[in-house]
Design a protein around this motif. Structure first.
Motif, short mmCIF file in Angstrom:
data_model
loop_
_atom_site.label_atom_id
_atom_site.label_comp_id
_atom_site.label_asym_id
_atom_site.label_seq_id
_atom_site.Cartn_x
_atom_site.Cartn_y
_atom_site.Cartn_z
N ASP A 8 48.39 16.75 21.98
CA ASP A 8 49.78 16.73 22.89
C ASP A 8 50.74 15.91 21.93
O ASP A 8 50.29 15.02 21.26
CB ASP A 8 49.61 16.56 24.41
CG ASP A 8 50.53 16.93 25.16
OD1 ASP A 8 51.52 17.87 24.53
OD2 ASP A 8 50.91 16.66 26.25
N PHE A 9 51.94 16.01 22.21
CA PHE A 9 53.00 15.38 21.67
C PHE A 9 54.17 14.88 22.67
O PHE A 9 54.34 15.74 23.70
CB PHE A 9 53.27 15.71 20.30
CG PHE A 9 53.93 16.98 20.51
CD1 PHE A 9 55.35 17.17 20.62
CD2 PHE A 9 53.13 18.22 20.16
CE1 PHE A 9 55.74 18.37 20.53
CE2 PHE A 9 53.83 19.28 20.20
CZ PHE A 9 55.26 19.42 20.44
N GLN A 10 54.74 13.89 22.38
CA GLN A 10 56.18 13.62 23.03
C GLN A 10 57.22 13.24 22.13
O GLN A 10 56.67 12.51 21.18
CB GLN A 10 55.94 12.47 24.31
CG GLN A 10 55.13 13.19 25.55
CD GLN A 10 54.86 12.05 26.63
OE1 GLN A 10 55.69 11.27 26.69
NE2 GLN A 10 54.23 12.67 27.70
N GLN A 11 58.18 13.76 22.34
CA GLN A 11 59.26 13.38 21.51
C GLN A 11 60.47 12.52 22.38
O GLN A 11 60.95 12.67 23.24
CB GLN A 11 60.03 14.67 21.04
CG GLN A 11 61.11 14.36 19.93
CD GLN A 11 61.67 15.84 19.46
OE1 GLN A 11 61.58 16.82 19.85
NE2 GLN A 11 62.62 15.57 18.54
N ASP A 12 60.75 11.34 21.69
CA ASP A 12 61.68 10.58 22.08
C ASP A 12 63.09 10.75 21.53
O ASP A 12 63.14 11.34 20.56
CB ASP A 12 61.28 8.81 22.12
CG ASP A 12 61.41 8.50 20.73
OD1 ASP A 12 61.62 9.11 19.94
OD2 ASP A 12 60.61 7.51 20.56
N GLY A 21 45.43 12.42 21.97
CA GLY A 21 44.03 13.35 21.86
C GLY A 21 43.59 13.59 20.66
O GLY A 21 43.76 12.76 19.81
N ASP A 22 42.73 14.60 20.45
CA ASP A 22 42.08 14.84 19.23
C ASP A 22 42.93 15.83 18.43
O ASP A 22 43.06 17.12 18.78
CB ASP A 22 40.57 15.31 19.52
CG ASP A 22 40.02 14.14 20.24
OD1 ASP A 22 40.17 13.03 19.94
OD2 ASP A 22 38.97 14.40 20.70
N ILE A 28 42.74 21.97 18.15
CA ILE A 28 44.09 22.21 17.82
C ILE A 28 44.79 23.28 18.66
O ILE A 28 46.21 22.90 18.72
CB ILE A 28 44.03 22.54 16.51
CG1 ILE A 28 45.59 21.86 15.63
CG2 ILE A 28 44.15 23.84 15.89
CD1 ILE A 28 45.35 20.55 15.47
N GLY A 29 44.30 24.25 19.04
CA GLY A 29 44.78 25.42 19.72
C GLY A 29 46.09 25.87 19.19
O GLY A 29 46.23 26.17 18.24
N THR A 30 47.16 25.65 20.32
CA THR A 30 48.55 26.18 19.82
C THR A 30 49.38 25.10 19.25
O THR A 30 50.61 25.50 19.32
CB THR A 30 49.16 26.78 21.10
OG1 THR A 30 49.20 25.80 22.18
CG2 THR A 30 48.23 28.01 21.58
#
Length: 127
Positions: A8-12, A21-22, A28-30
């Protein structure tokens, strides 16, 4: 401490994307599609909360960073080594030019077959 699981990711607001995560082929999925939807400038990619990364994960991150001209940091020594090799391998591949004319291509293939036949006959007759 690194987390594991789906990436997952978050943008600041400062232009940093923080991943967790891995980053593995099986998880990797979507993620690539979700990264395509990132809006705004990205100048830095922080991977310090990534648990594990494999070649596919490194490739996804590298391609995203290249599109955004973003620096990548936060990897341990093994992850950095892998990413550096993925970056070095991202070179265009020169494909041999094939004749565009089907007749010329067929003639060339027939010529190659004749040469191979004569080499085989010469080898058998000398042996």
């Amino acid at each position: 401490m690194a987390m594991s699981g789906s990436p997952d990711f978050q943008q600041d607001s400062g232009g940093t994307l923080r991943f967790s995560g891995d980053l593995l082929l099986r998880t990797i999925g979507t993620l690539p599609e979700r990264l395509d939807g990132v809006a705004g400038p990205v100048s830095r990619i922080d991977l310090s909360d990534v648990g594990r990364i494999d070649t596919v994960g490194a490739w996804v991150i590298h391609r995203f960073a290249a599109r955004h001209d973003a620096e990548i940091d936060g990897l341990d020594e093994g992850g950095r080594y892998l990413l550096d090799h993925v970056v070095a391998a991202d070179q265009p591949v020169a494909l041999p030019q094939r004749p565009s004319n089907a007749f010329v291509r067929l003639l060339g293939e027939m010529g190659d077959a004749v040469v191979i036949t004569f080499r085989t006959l010469r080898w058998r007759s000398s042996g």
